[in-house]
Design a protein around this motif. Sequence first.
Motif, PDB file in Angstrom:
ATOM      1  N   HIS A   1       0.826  -1.204   0.000  1.00 48.01           N
ATOM      2  CA  HIS A   1       0.000   0.000   0.000  1.00 48.01           C
ATOM      3  C   HIS A   1       0.861   1.255   0.000  1.00 48.01           C
ATOM      4  CE1 HIS A   1      -3.595  -2.174   2.148  1.00 48.01           C
ATOM      5  NE2 HIS A   1      -3.457  -2.534   0.879  1.00 48.01           N
ATOM      6  N   LEU A   2       0.355   2.303  -0.602  1.00 48.01           N
ATOM      7  CA  LEU A   2       0.812   3.658  -0.359  1.00 48.01           C
ATOM      8  C   LEU A   2      -0.082   4.260   0.712  1.00 48.01           C
ATOM      9  CD1 LEU A   2       1.495   4.968  -3.980  1.00 48.01           C
ATOM     10  CD2 LEU A   2       3.148   4.073  -2.328  1.00 48.01           C
ATOM     11  N   THR A   3       0.490   5.025   1.625  1.00 47.94           N
ATOM     12  CA  THR A   3      -0.268   5.555   2.752  1.00 47.94           C
ATOM     13  C   THR A   3      -0.238   7.081   2.745  1.00 47.94           C
ATOM     14  OG1 THR A   3       1.602   5.590   4.313  1.00 47.94           O
ATOM     15  CG2 THR A   3       0.391   3.526   4.080  1.00 47.94           C
ATOM     16  N   ALA A   4      -1.302   7.664   3.261  1.00 52.82           N
ATOM     17  CA  ALA A   4      -1.395   9.111   3.440  1.00 52.82           C
ATOM     18  C   ALA A   4      -1.926   9.380   4.845  1.00 52.82           C
ATOM     19  CB  ALA A   4      -2.307   9.738   2.391  1.00 52.82           C
ATOM     20  N   SER A   5      -1.209  10.177   5.603  1.00 55.67           N
ATOM     21  CA  SER A   5      -1.594  10.472   6.988  1.00 55.67           C
ATOM     22  C   SER A   5      -2.486  11.709   7.008  1.00 55.67           C
ATOM     23  CB  SER A   5      -0.348  10.706   7.855  1.00 55.67           C
ATOM     24  OG  SER A   5       0.449   9.543   7.914  1.00 55.67           O
ATOM     25  N   LEU A   6      -3.755  11.502   7.346  1.00 59.37           N
ATOM     26  CA  LEU A   6      -4.675  12.627   7.473  1.00 59.37           C
ATOM     27  C   LEU A   6      -4.453  13.377   8.781  1.00 59.37           C
ATOM     28  CD1 LEU A   6      -7.976  11.029   6.127  1.00 59.37           C
ATOM     29  CD2 LEU A   6      -6.152  12.196   4.888  1.00 59.37           C
ATOM     30  N   TRP A   7      -3.947  12.663   9.797  1.00 60.51           N
ATOM     31  CA  TRP A   7      -3.600  13.294  11.080  1.00 60.51           C
ATOM     32  C   TRP A   7      -2.257  12.736  11.506  1.00 60.51           C
ATOM     33  CZ3 TRP A   7      -4.049  10.568  16.078  1.00 60.51           C
ATOM     34  CH2 TRP A   7      -3.658  11.376  17.154  1.00 60.51           C
ATOM     35  N   SER A   8      -1.311  13.621  11.793  1.00 55.55           N
ATOM     36  CA  SER A   8       0.030  13.207  12.185  1.00 55.55           C
ATOM     37  C   SER A   8       0.577  14.209  13.183  1.00 55.55           C
ATOM     38  CB  SER A   8       0.938  13.123  10.956  1.00 55.55           C
ATOM     39  OG  SER A   8       2.255  12.784  11.334  1.00 55.55           O
ATOM     40  N   SER A   9       0.861  13.749  14.397  1.00 53.97           N
ATOM     41  CA  SER A   9       1.404  14.607  15.434  1.00 53.97           C
ATOM     42  C   SER A   9       2.212  13.760  16.395  1.00 53.97           C
ATOM     43  CB  SER A   9       0.281  15.346  16.176  1.00 53.97           C
ATOM     44  OG  SER A   9      -0.392  14.465  17.060  1.00 53.97           O
ATOM     45  N   GLU A  10       2.756  14.409  17.440  1.00 59.94           N
ATOM     46  CA  GLU A  10       3.497  13.658  18.449  1.00 59.94           C
ATOM     47  C   GLU A  10       2.598  12.759  19.278  1.00 59.94           C
ATOM     48  OE1 GLU A  10       2.102  17.489  20.159  1.00 59.94           O
ATOM     49  OE2 GLU A  10       3.140  16.864  18.323  1.00 59.94           O
ATOM     50  N   ARG A  11       1.285  12.900  19.135  1.00 58.48           N
ATOM     51  CA  ARG A  11       0.339  12.091  19.902  1.00 58.48           C
ATOM     52  C   ARG A  11      -0.166  10.877  19.137  1.00 58.48           C
ATOM     53  NH1 ARG A  11       1.013  12.408  24.714  1.00 58.48           N
ATOM     54  NH2 ARG A  11      -1.070  11.526  25.043  1.00 58.48           N
ATOM     55  N   GLY A  12       0.056  10.832  17.824  1.00 56.85           N
ATOM     56  CA  GLY A  12      -0.423   9.679  17.075  1.00 56.85           C
ATOM     57  C   GLY A  12      -0.502   9.955  15.592  1.00 56.85           C
ATOM     58  N   ARG A  13      -1.164   9.021  14.906  1.00 60.21           N
ATOM     59  CA  ARG A  13      -1.240   9.111  13.450  1.00 60.21           C
ATOM     60  C   ARG A  13      -2.453   8.328  12.959  1.00 60.21           C
ATOM     61  NH1 ARG A  13       2.839   9.827   9.295  1.00 60.21           N
ATOM     62  NH2 ARG A  13       4.381  10.040  10.950  1.00 60.21           N
ATOM     63  N   PHE A  14      -3.165   8.914  11.983  1.00 58.69           N
ATOM     64  CA  PHE A  14      -4.270   8.225  11.308  1.00 58.69           C
ATOM     65  C   PHE A  14      -3.968   8.199   9.826  1.00 58.69           C
ATOM     66  CE2 PHE A  14      -8.340   8.470   8.980  1.00 58.69           C
ATOM     67  CZ  PHE A  14      -8.835   7.220   9.327  1.00 58.69           C
ATOM     68  N   ARG A  15      -3.973   6.994   9.235  1.00 60.41           N
ATOM     69  CA  ARG A  15      -3.608   6.813   7.835  1.00 60.41           C
ATOM     70  C   ARG A  15      -4.787   6.255   7.032  1.00 60.41           C
ATOM     71  NH1 ARG A  15      -0.354   4.018  11.041  1.00 60.41           N
ATOM     72  NH2 ARG A  15       1.800   4.642  11.400  1.00 60.41           N
ATOM     73  N   ILE A  16      -4.825   6.616   5.772  1.00 64.60           N
ATOM     74  CA  ILE A  16      -5.630   5.898   4.796  1.00 64.60           C
ATOM     75  C   ILE A  16      -4.649   5.264   3.812  1.00 64.60           C
ATOM     76  CG2 ILE A  16      -7.705   7.286   5.044  1.00 64.60           C
ATOM     77  CD1 ILE A  16      -6.869   8.827   2.543  1.00 64.60           C
ATOM     78  N   GLU A  17      -5.005   4.091   3.299  1.00 66.22           N
ATOM     79  CA  GLU A  17      -4.078   3.312   2.481  1.00 66.22           C
ATOM     80  C   GLU A  17      -4.780   2.801   1.225  1.00 66.22           C
ATOM     81  OE1 GLU A  17      -2.273   0.188   4.774  1.00 66.22           O
ATOM     82  OE2 GLU A  17      -2.318   1.345   6.633  1.00 66.22           O
ATOM     83  N   GLY A  18      -4.012   2.644   0.188  1.00 66.93           N
ATOM     84  CA  GLY A  18      -4.528   2.075  -1.048  1.00 66.93           C
ATOM     85  C   GLY A  18      -3.429   1.366  -1.800  1.00 66.93           C
ATOM     86  N   GLY A  19      -3.773   0.226  -2.412  1.00 66.30           N
ATOM     87  CA  GLY A  19      -2.745  -0.516  -3.139  1.00 66.30           C
ATOM     88  C   GLY A  19      -3.301  -1.778  -3.758  1.00 66.30           C
ATOM     89  N   ILE A  20      -2.526  -2.830  -3.704  1.00 66.71           N
ATOM     90  CA  ILE A  20      -2.873  -4.100  -4.331  1.00 66.71           C
ATOM     91  C   ILE A  20      -2.649  -5.220  -3.327  1.00 66.71           C
ATOM     92  CG2 ILE A  20      -0.565  -4.491  -5.277  1.00 66.71           C
ATOM     93  CD1 ILE A  20      -1.954  -5.580  -7.807  1.00 66.71           C
ATOM     94  N   ALA A  21      -3.467  -6.275  -3.427  1.00 64.12           N
ATOM     95  CA  ALA A  21      -3.366  -7.417  -2.525  1.00 64.12           C
ATOM     96  C   ALA A  21      -3.559  -8.699  -3.317  1.00 64.12           C
ATOM     97  CB  ALA A  21      -4.409  -7.332  -1.409  1.00 64.12           C
TER      98      ALA A  21
END
Length: 283
Positions: free
Chosen positions: A170-190
């Motif tokens: 997957h390629l990932t994109a972090s919609l929220w990224s800070s010293e407290r955590g991270r939320f990612r959305i991912e897309g790719g192939i399986a």
Amino acid sequence: MGFWKTLCAAIAVSVLLGAGPAEARFGKRSKPSSSSKSSDSKKDKDSRNDDDRAHRASPAGRSSDAPLRANVRPSRARLSFFEFLFLSRPSTYHGARVTNVRPGVRAAAMPPMVRLNVQGDMFGETGGALGLFMAVDGQRLGMDARVTGIALSADDGSDDLDRLTLLDAHLTASLWSSERGRFRIEGGIASAHAPDVIFVGPSLAASLEACLGPSPLDVEARIQVVPFPHRQVDAQAGLALHLGALNLRGGWRTLYLNDAGHLDGVVHEDAFSGPYLGLGLAF
């Protein structure tokens, strides 16, 4: 009207009785009984006439051979965008060291965070799984690659094992990224490698890591979905204990696989659920 109601009810009952339940092994051909060999042989002959179709997509691009002038500096806007995506300080949890910088001096950009993990899953008497994954997180963009090997007790009563292998990138994109955590959305192939078939399809996922107060604990959760050609839903949630660069992980995982009847016209599916334990490094 009474006759038509009776006829419709009889047809509905015959359809319900004639549709057998989904068999319980993903990607494995059904073994016909002796009484149904004659009817199944015709179905097998028809199914062999249908060619498997593979859909492949690869990005296309063109490289430019135009030389760059040596006396032209790179655009500051382009450099800032590159730094924002890849070279900015990645979010590190629990005790991230920040070097003191003199006033007016810009801090040096830090490299992306790299995570390596191994994970074991226990599915009770059905079997278990062992997985490896690697992830690279920039400030906004990154990548994630995983492989999971699954060993299951055979569904025919023998002592054999059915083995499945799941791969995804997957390629990932972090919609929220800070010293407290991270939320990612991912897309790719399986891909799913089963005893009698190999499936390849698009994959979507979302993942979350967040600190639990000042403690060295993170809460983590991830869900992955493959909509076609097979059906795959992989969800897990748990806690991670950070001991410097080392992290210990544990939680619960649920995995659902369905071959959608592509193999022999009969739907084969599996659903697993059980605890997982993991060990990883982040640097």
